[in-house]
Write a protein that holds these residues in place. Structure first.
Motif, short mmCIF file in Angstrom:
data_model
loop_
_atom_site.label_atom_id
_atom_site.label_comp_id
_atom_site.label_asym_id
_atom_site.label_seq_id
_atom_site.Cartn_x
_atom_site.Cartn_y
_atom_site.Cartn_z
N ASP A 96 -42.59 -8.17 45.88
CA ASP A 96 -42.80 -7.34 44.79
C ASP A 96 -41.88 -5.90 45.39
O ASP A 96 -41.14 -6.20 46.16
N ASP A 97 -41.96 -4.82 44.53
CA ASP A 97 -40.78 -3.76 44.91
C ASP A 97 -41.23 -3.12 46.35
O ASP A 97 -40.27 -2.59 46.93
N ALA A 98 -42.45 -3.03 46.66
CA ALA A 98 -42.84 -2.45 47.78
C ALA A 98 -43.96 -3.16 48.41
O ALA A 98 -44.90 -3.66 47.71
N SER A 149 -37.45 4.65 43.92
CA SER A 149 -37.41 4.02 42.76
C SER A 149 -38.45 2.59 43.04
O SER A 149 -39.36 2.53 42.05
N ASP A 150 -38.46 2.11 44.19
CA ASP A 150 -39.40 1.13 44.59
C ASP A 150 -40.76 1.61 44.72
O ASP A 150 -41.84 0.45 44.21
N ILE A 151 -40.83 2.75 45.22
CA ILE A 151 -42.26 3.22 45.44
C ILE A 151 -42.76 3.49 43.80
O ILE A 151 -43.85 3.28 43.68
N SER A 204 -48.50 -3.99 40.42
CA SER A 204 -47.59 -5.11 40.96
C SER A 204 -46.79 -5.51 39.75
O SER A 204 -46.84 -5.40 38.62
N ARG A 205 -45.92 -6.43 40.41
CA ARG A 205 -45.11 -7.43 39.39
C ARG A 205 -46.00 -8.19 38.43
O ARG A 205 -45.48 -9.14 37.83
N ALA A 206 -46.90 -8.73 39.30
CA ALA A 206 -47.58 -9.81 39.07
C ALA A 206 -48.70 -9.74 37.87
O ALA A 206 -49.48 -10.88 37.72
N ILE A 233 -41.84 -3.32 37.34
CA ILE A 233 -40.79 -3.54 38.31
C ILE A 233 -39.56 -2.52 37.85
O ILE A 233 -39.54 -2.12 36.67
N ASP A 234 -38.85 -2.09 39.02
CA ASP A 234 -37.73 -1.35 38.48
C ASP A 234 -36.56 -2.01 38.56
O ASP A 234 -36.40 -3.22 38.89
N VAL A 235 -35.65 -1.51 37.36
CA VAL A 235 -34.41 -2.34 36.99
C VAL A 235 -33.33 -2.09 38.15
O VAL A 235 -32.49 -1.11 38.01
N SER A 236 -33.29 -2.86 39.12
CA SER A 236 -32.16 -2.53 40.15
C SER A 236 -30.98 -3.71 39.90
O SER A 236 -29.97 -3.69 39.90
N ASP A 237 -31.56 -5.01 39.81
CA ASP A 237 -30.51 -6.11 39.75
C ASP A 237 -30.11 -6.17 38.08
O ASP A 237 -28.93 -6.98 38.08
MG MG Z 1 -37.22 -2.91 43.14
#
Ligand code: MG
Ligand code: ADP
Length: 357
Positions: A32-34, A78-80, A152-154, A239-243
């Motif tokens: 997940d992000d964190a 951003s992940d937090i 979460s992402r899930a 989720i944060d948009v990093s990729d």
């Molecule tokens: Mg992230």
């Protein structure tokens, strides 16, 4: 097998399979992000770490050290934010090449602290060493959250609606402009002053281009919006948009065990991105789907809770729907469906010939 066949995320899955398992206090581990770790009866610790490597994530001819410090903090906060958490502390580790001036390191920390101050987050430690190669930055952010507010992402379910904050693609377009020698007014001014050591002057741009470049150099983590979403209970996953939007939607669907429809004509494109289209090599939608480093929040909301979301007045746009299965489709304005590939950043799948986007 080599790394380019396995890819960054295949490698992370392999590491996950080999790791020593989860304790009951690991509420969310790898994936997940964190990480979400239980440290008290009601309080959860959020922990995330990100590296920024010269030549991979940044190029010192395109950024000033102040912005680099700001961004190093922003990507971690951003992940937090993406978990709905509150950032509290950071640790920074630096590997410094001998050539780097002390004042550049001070500028890095001025930028780092400017972002931390805005989020009442404290630098609590780190590590410093020399580097025989380029500059290496590793930042760890620690945050807190209550169990019932973690996003979460899930958690996405079939029928949930997909939203994104802000306007994706600006940062990726800003990077392309920087790499083609365009500089923002702000970055040009910084390169004249203390903050600009290393940054080459370029063609000066006054308008939309500057906006895109600033979005790339100084992303703003969406901590406040993440908290609002968490406390209101309206988001089912985030989720944060990093990729890049396409890849991060894939990550969200993979963790949730769902598919998705993404409506291309609903993706919000900024006036700056549209207005700079003639200077960019690819169409605006390409940057929105594959650009990355937007640090916007991509999240899902069950239909029954959309009204709650509206009351929060977060600048978010509905861009798609979660579906059963695991396929992710892009749907155009005419209703034509094509398979959406995760075309955002993967550290090992792309030729190593350019800076992360
Ligand atoms: Mg992230
Ligand atoms: P993000 O883009 O949100 O920072 P990443 O794609 O870097 O997330 O990482 C995805 C997940 O994999 C995270 O949970 C992260 O902690 C985990 N992860 C990445 N690399 C490693 C590693 N080398 N060892 C253990 N976990 C890892």
């Amino acid at each position: 097998m080599n790394l380019s066949n396995l890819g960054e995320f295949g490698l992370i899955h392999a590491i996950q399979r080999l790791s020593s398992g989860r304790s009951p206090d690991t509420v969310i581990g790898i994936g997940d992000d964190a990480a979400v770790l239980k440290i008290g009866p009601a309080t959860l610790l959020l922990a995330t770490t990100d590296m920024l490597i010269e030549g991979v994530h940044f190029d010192l001819s395109c950024t000033d050290h102040y912005s680099l410090g700001w961004k190093s903090a922003a990507v971690n906060l951003s992940d937090i934010a993406a978990m709905g958490g509150l950032p509290r502390f950071c640790l920074t580790s630096l590997a410094l090449p001998a050539r780097i001036p002390v004042e550049a390191v001070m500028d890095f920390y001025r930028g780092f602290h400017a972002l931390l101050r805005a989020h009442k987050t404290i630098l609590a430690g780190g590590d410093t060493c020399s580097s025989k190669g380029g500059l290496v930055i590793s930042v760890t952010a620690l945050g807190e959250a209550k169990k019932r507010t973690i996003i979460s992402r899930a958690g996405a379910k079939r029928g949930d609606r997909i939203f994104i904050t802000g306007t994706p693609g600006d940062s990726g377009a800003g990077l392309e402009l920087l790499r083609s020698g365009v500089r923002s007014q702000e970055s040009e001014a910084r390169s004249q002053g203390a903050g600009g050591r290393g940054q080459k002057p370029g063609v000066r741009s006054e308008d939309f281009n500057s906006e895109l470049i600033e979005r790339h150099l100084r992303p703003v983590p969406r901590v406040k919006w993440g908290r609002q979403l968490a406390l209101s209970g309206c988001a089912s996953s985030m989720i944060d948009v990093s990729d890049g939007l396409s890849s991060d939607l894939f990550h969200l669907c993979e963790e949730s065990g769902t598919g998705a429809l993404l409506f291309s004509d609903k993706i919000p494109l900024s006036p700056a991105l549209l207005g700079s289209a003639d200077r960019l090599r690819k169409p605006p939608l390409h940057y929105a789907l594959s650009g990355g480093e937007d640090y916007e929040l991509l999240f899902t909301v069950p239909s029954a809770r959309v009204r709650t979301l509206e009351k929060l007045h977060i600048p978010a746009t509905e861009i798609g729907t979660i579906t059963a299965g695991n396929a992710v489709f892009l749907v155009n304005a005419a209703g034509k469906k094509t398979i959406l590939k995760p075309t955002g950043y993967d550290h090992f799948k792309r030729a190593n010939d350019r800076v992360k986007r």
